[in-house]
Design an enzyme around this catalytic site. Structure first.
Site: not given
Ligand SMILES: Nc1ncnc2c1ncn2[C@@H]1O[C@H](COP(=O)(O)OS(=O)(=O)O)[C@@H](OP(=O)(O)O)[C@H]1O
Length: 328
Positions: A56, A120, A150
């Protein structure tokens, strides 16, 4: 995942929450632990690019950025498959009824070079062949508070994760490092230290948010790519939260509701950063009574660790917990 397998999965109705076990003191899904020998012996290739994050922390975001760079900003090519299939998640093992060709290892092994892979794993659990082959690695760190919030919502919506319990229970588990992939602090610090000796580009989610152009340029340089300004602008636009939220190849709506229930909490939830004050994250993982009192926090460039007086410690922890009690 092939569509026919997705259908099978949705027919199942509900999934059993993941059981957990440990490897080297790090909590992982039991299915991952059961295959640990295979994961540890994964054969990296010299031209592999590994994207490593604590869960996340912005994995999917940097995956999309990297894919766009690798395909010179060609959006259609980046829509060729879901994130899961474009960048195999090396340690990920799907539950029972799904054939092994959709597990991370098998997907990676079947993929022609050059591959971009996702993990991860904390640095000490990364398969040694990545170090032996001197693979390039991009690490993204996100401040503990936003990362935790998150992660909590992700546990609620993703039936492949263990039951999170209440927010308070999850917070306790997170601070004790008793969540999947272990302690946030050890993770970001371990990778931070590793960059001294390995080819690692260490990025911060908050920096990406603040100035995507600057950060994407760092990625370009690291990948030894040169793109026209126009293409760079296209990449920035295509990888904004708003666009990715509506991109079915990147927003995990390709997972059936039996696995990820976006009506509970969408995968692309808020994509925001806490205010700058909260950004200076306190990390109360070192128990105050065990040895000298220390506070550890991350800012844009460094991970700091300082000795503290007991009263200051108590005040800071109280503040930290207060901030964390609003997981909206
Ligand atoms: N383009 C972009 N810009 C900003 N934030 C983004 C973007 N893409 C993914 N996210 C946010 O990243 C969070 C998901 O994290 P991961 O992709 O690491 O998730 S995972 O571990 O692969 O399941 C999750 O964060 P939260 O919204 O705070 O829950 C996503 O909304």
């Amino acid at each position: 995942m092939p569509l026919d397998k997705m259908k099978d999965l949705s027919l199942e109705g509900s999934m059993t929450r993941s059981e957990t076990d440990e490897v080297g003191g790090v909590l992982l899904p039991k299915r991952v632990c059961d295959r640990w020998d295979q994961i540890w012996n994964f054969r990296a290739r010299p031209d592999d690019l590994l994207i490593a994050t604590y869960a996340k922390a912005g994995t999917t975001w940097i995956q999309e950025i990297v894919d766009m760079i690798q395909h010179d900003g060609d959006i259609e090519k980046c829509k060729r498959a879901t994130t899961y299939l474009r960048h195999p998640f090396i340690e990920w093992v799907l539950p029972g009824p799904f054939s092994s060709d959709t597990n991370g290892l098998e997907l990676a092994e079947a993929m022609p070079s050059p591959r971009t892979l996702k993990t991860h794993l904390p640095v000490q659990l990364v398969p040694p062949s990545f170090w032996e082959q001197e693979c390039k690695i991009i690490y993204v760190a996100r401040n503990a508070k936003d990362n935790l919030v998150s992660y909590y919502h992700f546990h609620r919506m993703n039936k492949n994760m263990p039951e999170p319990g209440t927010w308070e229970e999850f917070l306790e588990k997170f601070m004790a490092g008793q969540v999947l992939w272990g302690c946030w602090y050890d993770h970001v610090k371990g990778w931070w230290d590793a960059k001294e000796n390995h080819c690692i580009l260490y990025l911060f989610y908050e920096d990406l948010k603040e100035d995507p152009k600057r950060e994407i340029q760092k990625v370009l340089q690291f990948l030894e790519k040169d793109l026209e300004n126009e293409v760079l602008d296209k990449i920035i636009h295509h990888t904004t939260f708003e666009i990715m939220k509506d991109n079915p190849m990147a927003n995990y709506t390709f997972q059936p509701p039996a696995v990820m229930d976006h009506s509970i909490s969408p995968f692309m939830r808020k994509g925001a950063c806490s205010s700058v004050d909260i950004y200076r994250v306190l990390c109360p993982f070192n128990p105050p009574l065990a040895g000298p009192l220390r506070i550890t926090y991350v800012d844009k460039n460094y991970i700091h660790s300082h000795s503290l007086s007991l009263s200051l410690w108590a005040g800071l922890i109280t503040n930290f917990l207060t901030i964390l009690r609003v997981p909206k």
